[in-house]
Design a protein around this motif. Structure first.
Motif, mmCIF file in Angstrom:
data_model
loop_
_atom_site.group_PDB
_atom_site.id
_atom_site.type_symbol
_atom_site.label_atom_id
_atom_site.label_comp_id
_atom_site.label_asym_id
_atom_site.label_seq_id
_atom_site.Cartn_x
_atom_site.Cartn_y
_atom_site.Cartn_z
ATOM 1 N N GLU A 29 0.837 -1.212 0.000
ATOM 2 C CA GLU A 29 0.000 0.000 0.000
ATOM 3 C C GLU A 29 0.866 1.255 0.000
ATOM 4 O O GLU A 29 0.571 2.220 -0.710
ATOM 5 N N GLN A 30 1.913 1.243 0.805
ATOM 6 C CA GLN A 30 2.814 2.397 0.848
ATOM 7 C C GLN A 30 3.561 2.547 -0.472
ATOM 8 O O GLN A 30 3.712 3.662 -0.974
ATOM 9 N N GLU A 31 4.001 1.442 -1.039
ATOM 10 C CA GLU A 31 4.683 1.511 -2.339
ATOM 11 C C GLU A 31 3.743 2.088 -3.399
ATOM 12 O O GLU A 31 4.158 2.913 -4.208
ATOM 13 N N THR A 32 2.490 1.665 -3.382
ATOM 14 C CA THR A 32 1.501 2.192 -4.330
ATOM 15 C C THR A 32 1.308 3.689 -4.119
ATOM 16 O O THR A 32 1.252 4.464 -5.082
ATOM 17 N N HIS A 33 1.210 4.108 -2.862
ATOM 18 C CA HIS A 33 1.046 5.523 -2.514
ATOM 19 C C HIS A 33 2.183 6.360 -3.109
ATOM 20 O O HIS A 33 1.953 7.367 -3.780
ATOM 21 N N PHE A 34 3.423 5.914 -2.902
ATOM 22 C CA PHE A 34 4.569 6.677 -3.394
ATOM 23 C C PHE A 34 4.724 6.569 -4.909
ATOM 24 O O PHE A 34 5.134 7.532 -5.557
ATOM 25 N N GLU A 109 20.363 4.835 1.613
ATOM 26 C CA GLU A 109 21.447 4.224 0.841
ATOM 27 C C GLU A 109 22.734 4.115 1.649
ATOM 28 O O GLU A 109 23.565 3.263 1.368
ATOM 29 N N ALA A 110 22.909 4.964 2.658
ATOM 30 C CA ALA A 110 24.144 4.969 3.432
ATOM 31 C C ALA A 110 24.118 3.973 4.585
ATOM 32 O O ALA A 110 25.073 3.233 4.798
ATOM 33 N N CYS A 111 23.017 3.949 5.337
ATOM 34 C CA CYS A 111 23.010 3.110 6.544
ATOM 35 C C CYS A 111 21.918 2.043 6.549
ATOM 36 O O CYS A 111 21.917 1.170 7.406
ATOM 37 N N GLY A 112 20.979 2.114 5.610
ATOM 38 C CA GLY A 112 19.964 1.078 5.479
ATOM 39 C C GLY A 112 18.724 1.226 6.349
ATOM 40 O O GLY A 112 17.819 0.413 6.243
ATOM 41 N N VAL A 113 18.659 2.258 7.183
ATOM 42 C CA VAL A 113 17.473 2.418 8.030
ATOM 43 C C VAL A 113 16.313 3.011 7.230
ATOM 44 O O VAL A 113 16.495 3.545 6.128
ATOM 45 N N ASP A 114 15.122 2.951 7.804
ATOM 46 C CA ASP A 114 13.938 3.533 7.166
ATOM 47 C C ASP A 114 14.114 5.044 7.035
ATOM 48 O O ASP A 114 14.491 5.707 8.002
ATOM 49 N N ILE A 115 13.815 5.572 5.862
ATOM 50 C CA ILE A 115 13.866 7.020 5.662
ATOM 51 C C ILE A 115 12.676 7.665 6.358
ATOM 52 O O ILE A 115 12.786 8.739 6.925
ATOM 53 N N GLY A 116 11.543 7.004 6.320
ATOM 54 C CA GLY A 116 10.348 7.518 6.987
ATOM 55 C C GLY A 116 9.322 8.032 5.998
ATOM 56 O O GLY A 116 9.665 8.686 5.008
ATOM 57 N N ILE A 117 8.077 7.733 6.275
ATOM 58 C CA ILE A 117 6.989 8.102 5.370
ATOM 59 C C ILE A 117 6.864 9.610 5.223
ATOM 60 O O ILE A 117 6.737 10.129 4.118
ATOM 61 N N ARG A 118 6.904 10.345 6.324
ATOM 62 C CA ARG A 118 6.732 11.808 6.247
ATOM 63 C C ARG A 118 7.861 12.466 5.469
ATOM 64 O O ARG A 118 7.636 13.377 4.689
ATOM 65 N N ARG A 119 9.083 12.009 5.669
ATOM 66 C CA ARG A 119 10.214 12.563 4.910
ATOM 67 C C ARG A 119 10.043 12.261 3.429
ATOM 68 O O ARG A 119 10.286 13.109 2.583
ATOM 69 N N LEU A 120 9.606 11.049 3.103
ATOM 70 C CA LEU A 120 9.410 10.689 1.701
ATOM 71 C C LEU A 120 8.252 11.467 1.079
ATOM 72 O O LEU A 120 8.286 11.783 -0.109
ATOM 73 N N GLU A 121 7.236 11.771 1.866
ATOM 74 C CA GLU A 121 6.152 12.590 1.318
ATOM 75 C C GLU A 121 6.625 14.010 1.062
ATOM 76 O O GLU A 121 6.198 14.641 0.099
ATOM 77 N N ALA A 122 7.518 14.506 1.909
ATOM 78 C CA ALA A 122 8.071 15.846 1.706
ATOM 79 C C ALA A 122 9.064 15.868 0.557
ATOM 80 O O ALA A 122 9.142 16.833 -0.202
ATOM 81 N N ARG A 123 9.825 14.783 0.411
ATOM 82 C CA ARG A 123 10.852 14.680 -0.641
ATOM 83 C C ARG A 123 10.832 13.259 -1.183
ATOM 84 O O ARG A 123 11.625 12.404 -0.765
ATOM 85 N N PRO A 124 9.935 12.965 -2.134
ATOM 86 C CA PRO A 124 9.770 11.586 -2.625
ATOM 87 C C PRO A 124 11.011 10.967 -3.267
ATOM 88 O O PRO A 124 11.084 9.759 -3.395
ATOM 89 N N THR A 125 11.994 11.778 -3.643
ATOM 90 C CA THR A 125 13.205 11.239 -4.262
ATOM 91 C C THR A 125 14.340 11.069 -3.254
ATOM 92 O O THR A 125 15.473 10.760 -3.649
ATOM 93 N N ALA A 126 14.056 11.250 -1.966
ATOM 94 C CA ALA A 126 15.094 11.145 -0.932
ATOM 95 C C ALA A 126 15.727 9.756 -0.953
ATOM 96 O O ALA A 126 15.041 8.743 -1.092
ATOM 97 N N THR A 127 17.047 9.739 -0.799
ATOM 98 C CA THR A 127 17.777 8.465 -0.757
ATOM 99 C C THR A 127 18.510 8.286 0.565
ATOM 100 O O THR A 127 19.089 7.232 0.800
#
Length: 144
Positions: A29-34, A109-127
């Motif tokens: 569902e989250q993948e579809t959202h993004f 990409e650097a440490c492998g942790v979750d970037i976070g949904i809110r950060r990805l909504e603010a910047r969908p291309t965040a790595t």
């Protein structure tokens, strides 16, 4: 800050994602959202490119006055620089869509942790997660 995030998502035509209490991070569902956000963003940028091409074709005039020609060239140059930045952004969007296809989207990409949904909504291309991005910016400042 929550209101700003909601406004940003709504302005782009999407409601912020509401995760369930025990919902797995980056589920389908989250993948579809993004994916929908990224595709809508890409579509908007592509429409801008088309508008620019038509505008430049329609407005291209050989003015007899050098000042008018210089103004037009300056406007076209600014528009082309903007489109070049958008072209680079489209490439980042395509890369994010590839990460979605590979189920790597949303992880730093650097440490492998979750970037976070809110950060990805603010910047969908965040790595990068916010911590790695902050460290990256500090290093960049130190280099000059």
């Amino acid at each position: 800050m929550a209101d700003t995030q909601k406004e940003g998502a709504r302005a782009f035509g999407f409601e912020p994602y509401q995760a369930g209490t025990d919902e797995e991070y980056m589920n389908s569902e989250q993948e579809t959202h993004f994916r929908e956000i990224l595709l809508a963003w890409k579509r908007t940028l592509m429409e801008e490119v088309d508008r620019t091409v038509h505008h430049m074709q329609d407005e291209a005039t050989n003015f007899p006055d050098p000042n008018d020609r210089a103004t037009q060239e300056s406007e076209f140059s600014l528009e082309l620089r903007t489109r070049d930045r958008e072209r680079k952004l489209i490439k980042k969007i395509d890369e994010a869509l590839e990460r979605l296809d590979e189920h790597d989207y949303g992880y730093c990409e650097a440490c492998g942790v979750d970037i976070g949904i809110r950060r990805l909504e603010a910047r969908p291309t965040a790595t990068l997660c916010i911590d790695c991005k902050t460290l990256d910016e500090i290093r960049e400042k130190q280099r000059g």
